[in-house]
Scaffold this active site. Structure first.
Site, short mmCIF file in Angstrom:
data_model
loop_
_atom_site.label_atom_id
_atom_site.label_comp_id
_atom_site.label_asym_id
_atom_site.label_seq_id
_atom_site.Cartn_x
_atom_site.Cartn_y
_atom_site.Cartn_z
N ASP A 148 35.91 65.12 58.50
CA ASP A 148 36.99 65.01 57.53
C ASP A 148 38.22 64.31 58.12
O ASP A 148 38.24 63.96 59.30
CB ASP A 148 37.33 66.43 57.04
CG ASP A 148 37.71 66.46 55.57
OD1 ASP A 148 38.11 65.42 55.02
OD2 ASP A 148 37.63 67.55 54.97
N ASP A 203 38.52 64.17 46.41
CA ASP A 203 37.53 65.20 46.06
C ASP A 203 37.17 65.20 44.58
O ASP A 203 38.02 65.00 43.70
CB ASP A 203 38.06 66.59 46.42
CG ASP A 203 38.10 66.79 47.92
OD1 ASP A 203 37.81 65.83 48.67
OD2 ASP A 203 38.44 67.91 48.35
C1 GLA Z 1 38.43 67.90 52.09
C2 GLA Z 1 37.07 67.27 51.78
C3 GLA Z 1 36.24 68.26 50.98
C4 GLA Z 1 36.06 69.54 51.77
C5 GLA Z 1 37.41 70.12 52.14
C6 GLA Z 1 37.29 71.29 53.12
O1 GLA Z 1 39.17 68.11 50.94
O2 GLA Z 1 37.24 66.07 51.08
O3 GLA Z 1 34.98 67.70 50.65
O4 GLA Z 1 35.31 69.26 52.92
O5 GLA Z 1 38.24 69.14 52.76
O6 GLA Z 1 38.51 71.83 53.47
#
Ligand code: GLA
Length: 400
Positions: A148, A203
């Site tokens: 990430d 997301d």
């Molecule tokens: C980010 C990523 C998500 C998830 C969260 C976890 O937002 O894009 O897919 O992995 O972190 O905290």
């Protein structure tokens, strides 16, 4: 002098070999399950084992799903030497034991970290510990890393992801490397030699057509994410995929919306990472996730991402070239009321500049198969007339 040159060249060559991603992984888009969309930070070893069991008993493993990925919040603390350990209360048996269990089911285990000091959930990130973390993952038997991009101030994305790629390579265990930097730095332009898939957007939100505004960041509905894939298809192919995020199938959208979501991800040759509770799936969710003919569209060996061909009054027509001169065609109804399709194949001539493939039903007749109803719809000799319900699709495969 000559000897020195030979030795130096050999050394430099070995460095080059060292600094490559693991090839021949993810030659088709990875398939699996990830904890985040449904469980957020609420992960523990029992959940992961039970999901592994459900993956097998539901038939999902046999339909192609392979990776069980533990997302954020599995972490405990780093020890005095800087090595990371899983949270002792949530993963009391340790990651190696969990990986052994998942492997014994014929599945693979994935894990999550972050290029910054901390993960998005505030757990220890890998910054400054990349080689140590990669070593731990290799010792535990990890097969997939989602990496990430939270808390990365001052880091350059390409450099940070390259460091982790090299660390994984040095640790020696083949790992699918999934870049999750939300498309901020256009990873499709530089990540082909670094990772096997890269997120193209922020997301996903469990919604067909909406935006969830959190103030400093937004989550995107299925259609919003679909629209953001524009112009990216040229970058995808075997071993390097655009990732429009994990699926929300089974998390609360209607069955038709889930069907549309799954169909469009397949048209995009997207990684198919389920994000629902596999332990408690209703039949319709199961049937969507395990439709092998739709999965075959996603995983077609050519690895060509599909494209939008026409859009009119909320009805879109998408095409995806498949092996054996077949095509997948998806009619997507973005609106909430039924839409009539009256598609005269004989008036179409589809020429794909990216794959250099042509679809010319004036010269060749194709058999039409409805991949959801699993039945023939005749041939391209006569126009296709159908009704697509609101927020749904008609997905067909055309074969010579
Ligand atoms: C980010 C990523 C998500 C998830 C969260 C976890 O937002 O894009 O897919 O992995 O972190 O905290």
């Amino acid at each position: 002098m000559k000897m020195l040159f030979v030795v130096l060249t050999a050394f430099l060559c070995s460095l080059t070999v060292q600094s490559q991603k693991f090839e021949n992984l993810a030659l088709t888009p990875p398939m699996g399950w990830n904890s985040w969309n449904k469980f957020g930070c609420d992960v523990n070893e029992k959940l992961i084992r039970d999901v592994g069991d459900a993956m097998v008993s539901s038939g999902m493993r046999d339909a192609g799903y392979q990776y069980i990925v533990i997302d954020d919040c599995w972490h405990g603390k780093r020890d005095d030497r800087g090595f990371i350990h899983p949270d002792r209360d949530r993963f009391p048996s340790g990651m190696k034991t969990l990986a052994d269990y998942i492997h014994s089911q014929g599945l693979k285990l994935g894990i999550y970290s972050d290029a910054g000091d901390k993960t998005c959930g505030g757990r220890p990130g890998s910054r400054g510990h990349e080689y140590q973390d990669a070593l731990s993952y290799a010792e535990w038997g990890i097969d997939y890393l989602k990496y990430d991009w939270c808390n990365t101030e001052g880091l350059r994305a390409e450099g940070a992801y390259t460091t982790m790629r090299d660390a994984l390579r040095a640790a020696g265990r083949p790992v699918v490397f999934s870049l999750c930097e939300w498309g901020n730095n256009k990873p499709w332009e530089w990540a082909k030699t670094i990772g096997h898939l890269w997120r193209t957007t922020g997301d996903i939100y469990n919604c067909f057509d909406c935006v969830q505004d959190h103030g400093t960041w937004k989550q995107w509905g299925m259609l919003q994410i679909l629209d953001m894939q524009k112009d990216l298809r040229v970058h995808a192919g075997p071993g390097h995929w655009n990732d429009p995020d994990m699926m929300e199938v089974g998390n609360g959208m209607s069955d038709s919306e889930d069907r549309a979501h799954f169909s469009m991800w397949s048209m995009l040759a997207a990684p198919l990472i389920a994000g629902n509770d596999l332990r408690n799936m209703k039949q319709q969710t199961h049937d969507i996730l395990t439709n092998r003919e739709v999965i075959a569209v996603d995983r077609d060996s050519l690895g060509i991402q599909g494209f939008k061909y026409t859009a009119k009054d909320g009805l879109e027509t998408w095409f995806k070239p498949l092996k054996d001169d077949s095509w997948a065609v998806c009619f997507l109804n973005r609106g909430s009321v039924p839409h009539q399709v009256d598609f005269d194949w004989k008036k179409q001539m589809v020429s794909d500049d990216v794959s250099k493939r042509e679809f010319d039903p004036r010269r060749t007749s194709y058999q039409i198969r409805d991949l959801w109803l699993k039945k023939s719809l005749g041939t391209t000799e006569i126009p296709l007339k159908a009704t697509v319900p609101g927020h749904d699709v008609l997905l067909v495969q055309l074969s010579r």
